[in-house]
Scaffold this motif. Structure first.
Motif, PDB file in Angstrom:
ATOM      1  N   THR A 181       0.825  -1.184   0.000  1.00  0.00           N
ATOM      2  CA  THR A 181       0.000   0.000   0.000  1.00  0.00           C
ATOM      3  C   THR A 181       0.865   1.242   0.000  1.00  0.00           C
ATOM      4  O   THR A 181       1.876   1.301   0.691  1.00  0.00           O
ATOM      5  CB  THR A 181      -0.948   0.037   1.209  1.00  0.00           C
ATOM      6  OG1 THR A 181      -1.653   1.286   1.207  1.00  0.00           O
ATOM      7  CG2 THR A 181      -0.182  -0.084   2.521  1.00  0.00           C
ATOM      8  N   SER A 197      -0.494   4.186   0.681  1.00  0.00           N
ATOM      9  CA  SER A 197      -1.335   5.194   1.308  1.00  0.00           C
ATOM     10  C   SER A 197      -0.585   6.092   2.276  1.00  0.00           C
ATOM     11  O   SER A 197      -1.050   7.178   2.597  1.00  0.00           O
ATOM     12  CB  SER A 197      -2.505   4.517   2.027  1.00  0.00           C
ATOM     13  OG  SER A 197      -2.025   3.683   3.071  1.00  0.00           O
ATOM     14  N   THR A 198       0.567   5.644   2.750  1.00  0.00           N
ATOM     15  CA  THR A 198       1.320   6.470   3.702  1.00  0.00           C
ATOM     16  C   THR A 198       2.416   7.283   3.025  1.00  0.00           C
ATOM     17  O   THR A 198       3.195   7.949   3.702  1.00  0.00           O
ATOM     18  CB  THR A 198       1.959   5.586   4.779  1.00  0.00           C
ATOM     19  OG1 THR A 198       2.840   4.638   4.149  1.00  0.00           O
ATOM     20  CG2 THR A 198       0.908   4.845   5.572  1.00  0.00           C
ATOM     21  N   TYR A 199       2.469   7.220   1.698  1.00  0.00           N
ATOM     22  CA  TYR A 199       3.591   7.827   0.985  1.00  0.00           C
ATOM     23  C   TYR A 199       3.185   8.974   0.069  1.00  0.00           C
ATOM     24  O   TYR A 199       2.073   9.029  -0.434  1.00  0.00           O
ATOM     25  CB  TYR A 199       4.297   6.779   0.137  1.00  0.00           C
ATOM     26  CG  TYR A 199       5.050   5.739   0.919  1.00  0.00           C
ATOM     27  CD1 TYR A 199       4.542   4.446   1.047  1.00  0.00           C
ATOM     28  CD2 TYR A 199       6.268   6.026   1.509  1.00  0.00           C
ATOM     29  CE1 TYR A 199       5.230   3.482   1.751  1.00  0.00           C
ATOM     30  CE2 TYR A 199       6.967   5.068   2.214  1.00  0.00           C
ATOM     31  CZ  TYR A 199       6.443   3.800   2.338  1.00  0.00           C
ATOM     32  OH  TYR A 199       7.131   2.843   3.039  1.00  0.00           O
ATOM     33  N   ASN A 206       0.716  12.917  -3.247  1.00  0.00           N
ATOM     34  CA  ASN A 206       0.438  12.179  -2.028  1.00  0.00           C
ATOM     35  C   ASN A 206      -0.705  11.213  -2.286  1.00  0.00           C
ATOM     36  O   ASN A 206      -1.778  11.621  -2.732  1.00  0.00           O
ATOM     37  CB  ASN A 206       0.073  13.128  -0.896  1.00  0.00           C
ATOM     38  CG  ASN A 206      -0.237  12.381   0.373  1.00  0.00           C
ATOM     39  OD1 ASN A 206      -1.395  12.047   0.651  1.00  0.00           O
ATOM     40  ND2 ASN A 206       0.794  12.083   1.145  1.00  0.00           N
ATOM     41  N   ARG A 252      -2.620   9.291  -0.345  1.00  0.00           N
ATOM     42  CA  ARG A 252      -3.832   9.299   0.483  1.00  0.00           C
ATOM     43  C   ARG A 252      -4.710  10.496   0.164  1.00  0.00           C
ATOM     44  O   ARG A 252      -5.914  10.361   0.039  1.00  0.00           O
ATOM     45  CB  ARG A 252      -3.463   9.303   1.956  1.00  0.00           C
ATOM     46  CG  ARG A 252      -4.642   9.505   2.902  1.00  0.00           C
ATOM     47  CD  ARG A 252      -4.234   9.295   4.341  1.00  0.00           C
ATOM     48  NE  ARG A 252      -3.932   7.878   4.589  1.00  0.00           N
ATOM     49  CZ  ARG A 252      -3.471   7.414   5.752  1.00  0.00           C
ATOM     50  NH1 ARG A 252      -3.248   8.253   6.762  1.00  0.00           N
ATOM     51  NH2 ARG A 252      -3.227   6.133   5.909  1.00  0.00           N
ATOM     52  N   THR A 277       7.603   9.778   3.198  1.00  0.00           N
ATOM     53  CA  THR A 277       6.426   9.915   4.058  1.00  0.00           C
ATOM     54  C   THR A 277       6.146  11.386   4.357  1.00  0.00           C
ATOM     55  O   THR A 277       5.206  11.707   5.082  1.00  0.00           O
ATOM     56  CB  THR A 277       6.619   9.149   5.373  1.00  0.00           C
ATOM     57  OG1 THR A 277       7.838   9.594   6.000  1.00  0.00           O
ATOM     58  CG2 THR A 277       6.701   7.654   5.135  1.00  0.00           C
TER      59      THR A 277
END
Length: 126
Positions: A28, A30-32, A52, A54, A100
């Protein structure tokens, strides 16, 4: 260890278009924030664009704003860089990277990126 693989580079005439893709091994993203950088021979590596995952927030260097578009491909766990109205000055090795970090200032900084792809060559002829 996250592995990134770029694809889609090649040669094109000025005014043409190319799509680059950055596929990630990470399950995933989603945090990057996924960034694109380029480096021409004899020049420093510079920021091109970032997204980004997310928040779907995008960032662009002034030199490519309005010509390049960064987007995500959920099915392929990849980020695309669509480049149009290409100029000879866009010729470089393009690399994607993960961070991140968030924020317009941070995502433009090379030092915040932890994982890098090997790069793909883009050549624009006049």
């Amino acid at each position: 260890q996250v592995r990134l693989v770029e694809s889609g580079g090649g040669s094109v005439q000025a005014g043409g278009s190319l799509r680059l893709s950055c596929a990630a091994s990470e399950r995933t993203l989603s945090t990057y924030t996924i960034g694109w950088f380029r480096q021409a021979p004899g020049k420093e590596r510079t920021f091109v664009a970032a997204m980004n995952w997310r928040y779907n927030t995008t960032y662009y260097a002034d030199s490519v704003k309005g010509r390049f578009t960064v987007s995500r491909d959920n099915a392929k766990n990849a980020v695309n860089l669509d480049m149009s109205s290409l100029e000879p000055e866009d010729s470089a090795i393009y690399r994607c990277a993960l961070t991140t970090s968030l924020g317009s200032v941070q995502v433009r900084m090379i030092k915040v990126y932890s994982f890098w792809g090997q790069g793909t060559q883009v050549t624009v002829s006049s």
